[in-house]
Structure formats: C-alpha cells, structure tokens
Design an enzyme around this catalytic site. Structure first.
Site, PDB file in Angstrom:
ATOM      1  N   HIS A  61       0.844  -1.185   0.000  1.00 55.45           N
ATOM      2  CA  HIS A  61       0.000   0.000   0.000  1.00 55.45           C
ATOM      3  C   HIS A  61       0.889   1.249   0.000  1.00 55.45           C
ATOM      4  CE1 HIS A  61       0.267  -1.021   4.473  1.00 55.45           C
ATOM      5  NE2 HIS A  61       0.970   0.085   4.334  1.00 55.45           N
TER       6      HIS A  61
HETATM    7  C1  T46 Z   1       2.552   0.377   6.897  1.00 55.70           C
HETATM    8  C2  T46 Z   1       3.311  -0.852   7.209  1.00 55.70           C
HETATM    9  C3  T46 Z   1       4.775  -0.609   7.335  1.00 55.70           C
HETATM   10  C4  T46 Z   1      -4.671  -0.543  13.399  1.00 55.70           C
HETATM   11  O1  T46 Z   1      -5.804  -0.735  13.895  1.00 55.70           O
HETATM   12  N1  T46 Z   1      -3.880   0.460  13.854  1.00 55.70           N
HETATM   13  C5  T46 Z   1      -2.643   0.692  13.333  1.00 55.70           C
HETATM   14  O2  T46 Z   1      -1.963   1.638  13.767  1.00 55.70           O
HETATM   15  C6  T46 Z   1      -2.182  -0.153  12.287  1.00 55.70           C
HETATM   16  C7  T46 Z   1      -0.812   0.073  11.681  1.00 55.70           C
HETATM   17  C8  T46 Z   1      -2.992  -1.159  11.826  1.00 55.70           C
HETATM   18  N2  T46 Z   1      -4.214  -1.355  12.380  1.00 55.70           N
HETATM   19  C9  T46 Z   1      -5.056  -2.455  11.907  1.00 55.70           C
HETATM   20  C10 T46 Z   1      -5.546  -2.314  10.465  1.00 55.70           C
HETATM   21  C11 T46 Z   1      -5.664  -3.744  10.010  1.00 55.70           C
HETATM   22  O3  T46 Z   1      -6.930  -4.247  10.374  1.00 55.70           O
HETATM   23  O4  T46 Z   1      -4.281  -3.653  11.924  1.00 55.70           O
HETATM   24  C12 T46 Z   1      -4.613  -4.483  10.830  1.00 55.70           C
HETATM   25  C13 T46 Z   1      -3.372  -4.834  10.026  1.00 55.70           C
HETATM   26  O5  T46 Z   1      -2.898  -3.647   9.367  1.00 55.70           O
HETATM   27  P1  T46 Z   1      -2.207  -3.686   7.947  1.00 55.70           P
HETATM   28  O6  T46 Z   1      -2.785  -4.785   7.132  1.00 55.70           O
HETATM   29  O7  T46 Z   1      -2.271  -2.313   7.362  1.00 55.70           O
HETATM   30  O8  T46 Z   1      -0.710  -4.065   8.333  1.00 55.70           O
HETATM   31  P2  T46 Z   1       0.574  -4.037   7.411  1.00 55.70           P
HETATM   32  O9  T46 Z   1       1.646  -4.751   8.130  1.00 55.70           O
HETATM   33  O10 T46 Z   1       0.245  -4.484   6.030  1.00 55.70           O
HETATM   34  O11 T46 Z   1       0.985  -2.480   7.278  1.00 55.70           O
HETATM   35  C14 T46 Z   1       1.432  -1.763   8.421  1.00 55.70           C
HETATM   36  C15 T46 Z   1       0.768  -0.401   8.485  1.00 55.70           C
HETATM   37  O12 T46 Z   1      -0.641  -0.548   8.473  1.00 55.70           O
HETATM   38  C16 T46 Z   1       1.142   0.477   7.316  1.00 55.70           C
HETATM   39  O13 T46 Z   1       0.810   1.813   7.591  1.00 55.70           O
HETATM   40  O14 T46 Z   1       3.016   1.225   6.155  1.00 55.70           O
HETATM   41  O15 T46 Z   1       2.845  -1.573   8.340  1.00 55.70           O
END
Ligand code: T46
Length: 136
Positions: free
Chosen positions: A44
């Site tokens: 993303h």
């Molecule tokens: C990024 C990379 C480096 C939250 O509720 N609060 C938060 O602060 C974050 C980061 C995530 N979430 C929830 C949203 C999703 O339901 O946790 C779940 C997993 O998040 P996501 O699929 O976005 O995780 P990654 O590892 O793909 O990405 C994360 C960050 O979201 C993103 O900003 O740049 O790490």
C-alpha cells in the site's frame, strides 16, 4: 538511515528523538512480529503518513516504489532505519523467524490515509516508473 550506536562494555544503545533523528513528529508507534517468511505485508501507499521502519530483531526485505523506480532494501540491524515517504508504495517480505519490525509513524491510524490497491495507486500517482506493470 544509520542511527548512532552508543557502545560501551555493557552493550549498545540507540537513541531516537522526534524531529531530530526522525524527521517528523512521532504520533504513533507499532511493531510487527510473528510473520510467516512466505507472507508479504504492506502493499500500500499513504497520502500523508511518513514512517520509519527499523528491524529491532531479525531481518526483512522492503520493496519501495517511488518516482525514481523500485528499490529493495534489507533491514537487518537495529541501528538501520528506512524512511518511507507518503506516496511510496511499499511491501515488506522475507521476514526471518523472530523478526520484530518497529514502525514510527507521523500520523494517527486512519484507514482513509491508505491506498491499498495498486491500480488505484497508479491512477493517483501516474508516473513513468510505474510502467513496469503489476506490482503488489
Ligand atoms: C505500513 C506498514 C509498514 C490498526 O488498527 N492500527 C494501526 O496503527 C495499524 C498500523 C494497523 N491497524 C489495523 C488495520 C488492520 O486491520 O491492523 C490491521 C493490520 O494492518 P495492515 O494490514 O495495514 O498491516 P501491514 O503490516 O500491512 O501495514 C502496516 C501499516 O498498516 C502500514 O501503515 O506502512 O505496516
């Protein structure tokens, strides 16, 4: 980013200060761990959020795409950080067992700040370097 290691006979210490070591105000900290080595995370871009990624333990590979093209960066040491600017598409993968990836972010969590579709990313930020085709 190479953080200064403060070393003495007891071990090593890295100090991180917002707006000094890190070029933004840190509004959020999160960490990623327990990732299967065959899984990718990220895939993303953000509209506003800046982030610094640090592998506190273990290693992972981060692929970043911006107007200059794509770059693979290995995060393999707690004194190394990777600044990801808004509008940079990023994917983290090849996590080693025990990898702990610390993320310092400039904004509070807001799902509206995410571009999670690569096609949408190309529409929002059309650039020559994106002509390589699909990249998730
Ligand atoms: C990024 C990379 C480096 C939250 O509720 N609060 C938060 O602060 C974050 C980061 C995530 N979430 C929830 C949203 C999703 O339901 O946790 C779940 C997993 O998040 P996501 O699929 O976005 O995780 P990654 O590892 O793909 O990405 C994360 C960050 O979201 C993103 O900003 O740049 O790490």
């Amino acid at each position: 980013m190479d953080f200064k290691e403060i070393v003495d006979s007891r071990g090593k210490l890295v100090a991180i200060e917002q707006e000094k070591t890190i070029p933004f105000e840190i509004k959020r900290v999160f960490y990623i761990y327990g990732v299967n080595p065959f899984e990718n995370r990220g895939a993303h871009a953000h509209y506003r959020t800046k982030q610094v990624l640090i592998a506190l333990n273990g290693r992972c590979m981060v692929t970043v795409e911006n107007e200059n093209g794509r770059l693979e960066i290995l995060l393999d040491h707690p004194s190394k950080g990777l600044l990801i600017e808004p509008h940079e598409w990023h994917v983290m993968g090849e996590f080693t067992e025990g990898c702990i990836l610390l993320v310092l972010a400039s904004e509070h969590y807001d799902e509206k700040d995410y571009i999670r579709s690569y096609d949408q990313y190309l529409e929002v930020y059309p650039r020559a370097s994106h002509k390589g085709g699909s990249f998730q």
